[in-house]
Write an enzyme that holds these catalytic residues in place. Structure first.
Site, PDB file in Angstrom:
ATOM      1  N   TYR A  31       0.826  -1.208   0.000  1.00  0.00           N
ATOM      2  CA  TYR A  31       0.000   0.000   0.000  1.00  0.00           C
ATOM      3  C   TYR A  31       0.859   1.256   0.000  1.00  0.00           C
ATOM      4  O   TYR A  31       2.076   1.195   0.191  1.00  0.00           O
ATOM      5  CB  TYR A  31      -0.948   0.004   1.206  1.00  0.00           C
ATOM      6  CG  TYR A  31      -0.310   0.339   2.540  1.00  0.00           C
ATOM      7  CD1 TYR A  31       0.487  -0.578   3.222  1.00  0.00           C
ATOM      8  CD2 TYR A  31      -0.502   1.595   3.129  1.00  0.00           C
ATOM      9  CE1 TYR A  31       1.062  -0.262   4.442  1.00  0.00           C
ATOM     10  CE2 TYR A  31       0.072   1.920   4.359  1.00  0.00           C
ATOM     11  CZ  TYR A  31       0.848   0.985   5.005  1.00  0.00           C
ATOM     12  OH  TYR A  31       1.426   1.304   6.207  1.00  0.00           O
ATOM     13  N   ARG A  50       7.830   4.537  -4.627  1.00  0.00           N
ATOM     14  CA  ARG A  50       7.931   3.622  -3.489  1.00  0.00           C
ATOM     15  C   ARG A  50       6.934   2.476  -3.657  1.00  0.00           C
ATOM     16  O   ARG A  50       7.240   1.317  -3.336  1.00  0.00           O
ATOM     17  CB  ARG A  50       7.715   4.376  -2.174  1.00  0.00           C
ATOM     18  CG  ARG A  50       8.056   3.546  -0.952  1.00  0.00           C
ATOM     19  CD  ARG A  50       8.068   4.351   0.331  1.00  0.00           C
ATOM     20  NE  ARG A  50       6.735   4.831   0.680  1.00  0.00           N
ATOM     21  CZ  ARG A  50       6.482   5.594   1.743  1.00  0.00           C
ATOM     22  NH1 ARG A  50       7.466   5.959   2.559  1.00  0.00           N
ATOM     23  NH2 ARG A  50       5.258   6.003   2.006  1.00  0.00           N
ATOM     24  N   ARG A  98      -7.490 -20.508  -1.858  1.00  0.00           N
ATOM     25  CA  ARG A  98      -6.413 -20.321  -0.885  1.00  0.00           C
ATOM     26  C   ARG A  98      -5.273 -21.313  -1.098  1.00  0.00           C
ATOM     27  O   ARG A  98      -5.454 -22.522  -0.991  1.00  0.00           O
ATOM     28  CB  ARG A  98      -6.950 -20.448   0.543  1.00  0.00           C
ATOM     29  CG  ARG A  98      -5.885 -20.103   1.589  1.00  0.00           C
ATOM     30  CD  ARG A  98      -6.395 -20.241   3.013  1.00  0.00           C
ATOM     31  NE  ARG A  98      -5.343 -19.869   3.958  1.00  0.00           N
ATOM     32  CZ  ARG A  98      -4.331 -20.680   4.307  1.00  0.00           C
ATOM     33  NH1 ARG A  98      -4.260 -21.900   3.830  1.00  0.00           N
ATOM     34  NH2 ARG A  98      -3.397 -20.255   5.147  1.00  0.00           N
ATOM     35  N   HIS A 100      -0.751 -20.928  -0.692  1.00  0.00           N
ATOM     36  CA  HIS A 100       0.336 -19.968  -0.499  1.00  0.00           C
ATOM     37  C   HIS A 100       1.015 -19.568  -1.807  1.00  0.00           C
ATOM     38  O   HIS A 100       1.372 -18.416  -1.999  1.00  0.00           O
ATOM     39  CB  HIS A 100       1.392 -20.545   0.456  1.00  0.00           C
ATOM     40  CG  HIS A 100       0.965 -20.557   1.892  1.00  0.00           C
ATOM     41  ND1 HIS A 100      -0.134 -21.256   2.331  1.00  0.00           N
ATOM     42  CD2 HIS A 100       1.479 -19.951   2.981  1.00  0.00           C
ATOM     43  CE1 HIS A 100      -0.277 -21.087   3.632  1.00  0.00           C
ATOM     44  NE2 HIS A 100       0.697 -20.288   4.061  1.00  0.00           N
ATOM     45  N   LYS A 145       6.361  -1.699   1.856  1.00  0.00           N
ATOM     46  CA  LYS A 145       5.194  -1.167   2.568  1.00  0.00           C
ATOM     47  C   LYS A 145       4.059  -2.174   2.412  1.00  0.00           C
ATOM     48  O   LYS A 145       3.155  -2.031   1.579  1.00  0.00           O
ATOM     49  CB  LYS A 145       4.830   0.222   2.018  1.00  0.00           C
ATOM     50  CG  LYS A 145       4.059   1.077   3.009  1.00  0.00           C
ATOM     51  CD  LYS A 145       4.137   2.554   2.639  1.00  0.00           C
ATOM     52  CE  LYS A 145       3.151   3.429   3.396  1.00  0.00           C
ATOM     53  NZ  LYS A 145       3.321   3.495   4.839  1.00  0.00           N
ATOM     54  N   GLU A 177      12.870   2.383  13.544  1.00  0.00           N
ATOM     55  CA  GLU A 177      11.866   3.404  13.231  1.00  0.00           C
ATOM     56  C   GLU A 177      10.731   3.302  14.232  1.00  0.00           C
ATOM     57  O   GLU A 177      10.820   2.578  15.217  1.00  0.00           O
ATOM     58  CB  GLU A 177      11.368   3.230  11.793  1.00  0.00           C
ATOM     59  CG  GLU A 177      10.705   1.874  11.544  1.00  0.00           C
ATOM     60  CD  GLU A 177      10.211   1.690  10.112  1.00  0.00           C
ATOM     61  OE1 GLU A 177       9.944   2.687   9.423  1.00  0.00           O
ATOM     62  OE2 GLU A 177      10.064   0.531   9.698  1.00  0.00           O
TER      63      GLU A 177
HETATM   64  N1  PDD Z   1       2.900   5.087   7.598  1.00  0.00           N
HETATM   65  N2  PDD Z   1       7.688   3.799   8.753  1.00  0.00           N
HETATM   66  C1  PDD Z   1       6.527   3.102   8.805  1.00  0.00           C
HETATM   67  C2  PDD Z   1       6.558   1.721   9.354  1.00  0.00           C
HETATM   68  C3  PDD Z   1       5.328   3.704   8.381  1.00  0.00           C
HETATM   69  O1  PDD Z   1       4.189   3.007   8.422  1.00  0.00           O
HETATM   70  C4  PDD Z   1       5.341   5.043   7.900  1.00  0.00           C
HETATM   71  C5  PDD Z   1       4.105   5.746   7.438  1.00  0.00           C
HETATM   72  C6  PDD Z   1       6.570   5.720   7.858  1.00  0.00           C
HETATM   73  C7  PDD Z   1       6.683   7.146   7.358  1.00  0.00           C
HETATM   74  O2  PDD Z   1       6.531   7.210   5.963  1.00  0.00           O
HETATM   75  P1  PDD Z   1       5.993   8.538   5.247  1.00  0.00           P
HETATM   76  O3  PDD Z   1       6.808   9.655   5.727  1.00  0.00           O
HETATM   77  O4  PDD Z   1       6.202   8.257   3.790  1.00  0.00           O
HETATM   78  O5  PDD Z   1       4.528   8.701   5.604  1.00  0.00           O
HETATM   79  C8  PDD Z   1       7.720   5.063   8.290  1.00  0.00           C
HETATM   80  C9  PDD Z   1       1.667   5.628   7.054  1.00  0.00           C
HETATM   81  C10 PDD Z   1       1.420   7.040   7.379  1.00  0.00           C
HETATM   82  C11 PDD Z   1       0.545   4.699   7.460  1.00  0.00           C
HETATM   83  O6  PDD Z   1       0.764   3.502   7.437  1.00  0.00           O
HETATM   84  O7  PDD Z   1      -0.558   5.166   7.757  1.00  0.00           O
END
Ligand code: PDD
Length: 282
Positions: A31, A50, A98, A100, A145, A177
């Site tokens: 996402y 990204r 379903r 994997h 992501k 993070e």
């Molecule tokens: N998340 N690290 C993680 C694990 C995140 O989920 C996010 C942002 C960031 C910061 O990324 P950016 O600056 O591009 O928003 C770092 C979004 C906001 C979310 O999942 O809602």
């Protein structure tokens, strides 16, 4: 029309996917979340790049080229009756029995919706937030992501359970993070951030903060940050598309620096707001 599903713009309530969607069954998808100010997407191409990196990371063919994505996002934005938006884009490996193993010849599910963007108020920024720390127990591909966010959800909830805003994660004694944000440290006037790696998601906000630091002569370093440096920081920030630059003023109950948002956090937030305005005027 605040939603989009597989080629169709439609009210969100009418968007339906099969229970056999691999996003639902396996969390098999990726996402993006794009902030939109005054109907203009912020750093759209960076978010789309990204997204393409995340798709490649899970070996899912990109259903659109960059211009196609841009057009879909801009059309969705144009359909909303609110100007500041948060556009969510999700691509899953589609609907299949379903198993994997990847299904063959199955189109991905592409879903998007827009909702009003809720950023932090000036009062919240002036107060700062508290955070807790935890061991980063996620997988080793956090630069993707992925929609499978169970670890992030459990980690974030540890903060929520004690009325805090974020969980600062440490892996092998080093800062990675936040559960849904990037973390910056300030010590003796120097801004520090962990280097991009597969152990964290490189935020679009993270990149902007480092660009602004470079452009405005703020001393900064991108290097591994130890737990001790996190705990002895003068300032600690969380950054994300929705939180922007938010000072963490308490970590695990102990004050960070003076226990209130520091001068560099205030300066960076001001630079960020000005930069946003410039981008929107451009
Ligand atoms: N998340 N690290 C993680 C694990 C995140 O989920 C996010 C942002 C960031 C910061 O990324 P950016 O600056 O591009 O928003 C770092 C979004 C906001 C979310 O999942 O809602």
């Amino acid at each position: 029309m605040n939603g989009y599903l597989n080629g169709q713009f439609l009210p969100l309530a009418e968007a339906k996917v099969s229970v056999l969607d691999r996003g639902f069954v396996f969390g098999d998808g990726v996402y993006e979340l794009v902030p939109v100010y005054s109907n203009k997407p912020f750093r759209l191409d960076e978010h789309l790049h990204r997204l393409q990196g995340s798709l490649a990371g899970i070996r899912l063919d990109d259903p659109h080229m960059l211009p196609g994505w841009r057009e879909l996002v801009l059309r969705l934005i144009g359909m909303q009756d609110f100007a500041d938006q948060s556009v969510y884009i999700q691509v899953t490996r589609g609907v299949a029995p379903r198993d994997h193993a990847f299904p063959k010849g199955v189109p991905p599910t592409v879903f998007m919706f827009a909702q009003p963007l809720v950023t932090s108020s000036p009062e919240q920024k002036a107060a700062g937030v508290c955070a807790v720390s935890a061991v980063d127990n996620r997988w080793l591909r956090c630069n993707i992501k992925a929609i499978s966010l169970l670890a992030n959800i459990l980690l974030r909830q540890q903060a929520v359970d004690v009325d805090c805003a974020e969980t600062v994660m440490l892996r092998d004694g080093f800062l990675t993070e936040g559960a849904a944000s990037n973390i910056f440290v300030v010590k003796d006037g120097v801004l520090r951030a962990p280097p991009p790696s597969s152990l964290m998601l490189t935020g679009i906000t993270y990149d902007v903060v480092l660009e602004l630091a470079a452009a405005h002569g703020i001393p900064h370093e991108v290097r591994a940050i130890s737990e001790a440096e996190v705990r002895n920081a003068d300032e600690l920030w969380m950054t994300s598309s929705t939180k922007e630059i938010m000072a963490i003023v308490k970590l695990d109950g102990a004050p960070v620096g003076a226990g209130m948002p520091g001068p560099l956090a205030r300066k960076m937030d001001a630079l960020y707001q000005t930069f946003k305005q410039q981008v929107m005027r451009a």
